[in-house]
Design an enzyme around this catalytic site. Sequence first.
Site, PDB file in Angstrom:
ATOM      1  N   PHE A 134      42.633  51.395  40.063  1.00  0.00           N
ATOM      2  CA  PHE A 134      42.996  50.169  40.775  1.00  0.00           C
ATOM      3  C   PHE A 134      43.320  49.113  39.729  1.00  0.00           C
ATOM      4  O   PHE A 134      42.496  48.811  38.868  1.00  0.00           O
ATOM      5  CB  PHE A 134      41.858  49.671  41.668  1.00  0.00           C
ATOM      6  CG  PHE A 134      42.248  48.421  42.418  1.00  0.00           C
ATOM      7  CD1 PHE A 134      43.030  48.492  43.560  1.00  0.00           C
ATOM      8  CD2 PHE A 134      41.872  47.163  41.959  1.00  0.00           C
ATOM      9  CE1 PHE A 134      43.425  47.338  44.233  1.00  0.00           C
ATOM     10  CE2 PHE A 134      42.257  46.010  42.628  1.00  0.00           C
ATOM     11  CZ  PHE A 134      43.034  46.099  43.772  1.00  0.00           C
ATOM     12  N   ASP A 219      41.836  48.261  31.230  1.00  0.00           N
ATOM     13  CA  ASP A 219      41.644  47.279  32.297  1.00  0.00           C
ATOM     14  C   ASP A 219      40.140  47.073  32.436  1.00  0.00           C
ATOM     15  O   ASP A 219      39.442  47.909  33.010  1.00  0.00           O
ATOM     16  CB  ASP A 219      42.275  47.802  33.595  1.00  0.00           C
ATOM     17  CG  ASP A 219      42.047  46.865  34.778  1.00  0.00           C
ATOM     18  OD1 ASP A 219      41.169  45.996  34.698  1.00  0.00           O
ATOM     19  OD2 ASP A 219      42.758  47.030  35.802  1.00  0.00           O
ATOM     20  N   LYS A 248      37.705  38.525  36.773  1.00  0.00           N
ATOM     21  CA  LYS A 248      36.428  38.533  37.483  1.00  0.00           C
ATOM     22  C   LYS A 248      35.310  37.772  36.747  1.00  0.00           C
ATOM     23  O   LYS A 248      35.256  36.558  36.823  1.00  0.00           O
ATOM     24  CB  LYS A 248      36.022  39.971  37.824  1.00  0.00           C
ATOM     25  CG  LYS A 248      36.997  40.630  38.814  1.00  0.00           C
ATOM     26  CD  LYS A 248      36.422  41.802  39.569  1.00  0.00           C
ATOM     27  CE  LYS A 248      37.279  42.165  40.766  1.00  0.00           C
ATOM     28  NZ  LYS A 248      38.227  43.255  40.595  1.00  0.00           N
TER      29      LYS A 248
END
Length: 403
Positions: A134, A219, A248
């Site tokens: 993702f 990532d 995040k």
Amino acid sequence: MSTASASSVLLPTYARAPIALERGEGAWAITADGTRYLDFGAGIAVNSLGHAHPHLVEALTAQAQRIWHTSNLYTMPEGEKLARRLCEATFAERVFFTNSGAEANECAIKMARKYHAAKGHPERFRVVTFEGAFHGRTLATIAAGGQQKYIDGFGPKVDGFDQVPFDDEAALKAAIGPETAALMIEPIQGEGGLRSVPMRVLKQLRELCDEHGLMLIFDEIQTGVGRTGKFFAYEHSGVAPDIMSIAKGIGGGFPMGACLATEEAASGMTLGTHGTTFGGNPLAMAVGNAVLDVILAQGFLDHVQKTALRLRQSLAQLKDQHPQVIEEIRGEGLMLGLKLKTPNTDFVAQARAAGLLVVAAGDNVVRLLPPLIIGESEVAEAVARLDKAAGAVEAELARPAAE
Ligand SMILES: *Cc1c(COP(=O)(O)O)cnc(C)c1O
């Protein structure tokens, strides 16, 4: 079936739980009527220091009194400072600030392509990604993530992404060709179900990149900023990427992200090649610096590792107590997953009924992503509530099938 209020004018793209959290204190989130939830979702690994952390509140409000926004037309001292600190604490030498994770990945992908183009190889633009990945919801990052349910109906898939199975050396080698620019991977798949990439695979990716002159992109949007007990998850493996996206946890709840890179990897990103209006905004930079003040303080990550060990041991016991429900414990640090035998969304609802917020992930996993500031008492309380949730799921199993 929709849980959204019939009067909502928001796009119905989320199955929202029917609770509204009004305020927070540390690991606790509280509704308007005073119901207290132990927050082991932390806004999907975002509230790294919990809710209303005094140091973050102070940094944000102090900045809010000074100046909110200036644009990247001017020098940004707080951004310079945060970028320098990120470089000092990682492999990186260059930083580009963004507003979100997907934008950090867009920057990473553009950077990898531009690197080769600037070296006279514009034909090298393809990026190899991994099944279950993702990387975000922009047109390029849904193509990178490769999940059909996110791609369908949005026109031709953005070209330049080749997906291979998670741990399949032959497929990976076959996917690398004269047009390949980079390999892109999450060290631990978050949305994909807390699947850790074995260290030998990360090492092998580094070797393949070195051999073929490819950019290695990690990532670390979910795994970064202390989540796994190291500042970044790549540190567990001993191999460093060329480019890394973060978001995040770095904002502690303030929307921000960044693309980090070596000087070499960033060498194509010259004047005018990329930009953003809000990225590096003074409010975000003030909060990002405040987050680092706490996470990089002496002993903080040791505390995360100790807490994580305690939580993991308790979860192993919980698994033994609920063999009908819990199949496996996965993950690293305070990024843990319960792989279930029963539907994960039911478990998430039962946990919420027991006063614990957790997050569903792919592969029928329930994610535990507590704020990194939790201690023994929150671990004990969370495990008691998970026990209750698992018990409720078992009671459902025991009931006759008829509604
Ligand atoms: C959340 C996430 C993203 C997307 O970040 P947004 O801020 O939602 O754009 C990308 N990659 C990973 C690994 C993530 O966990």
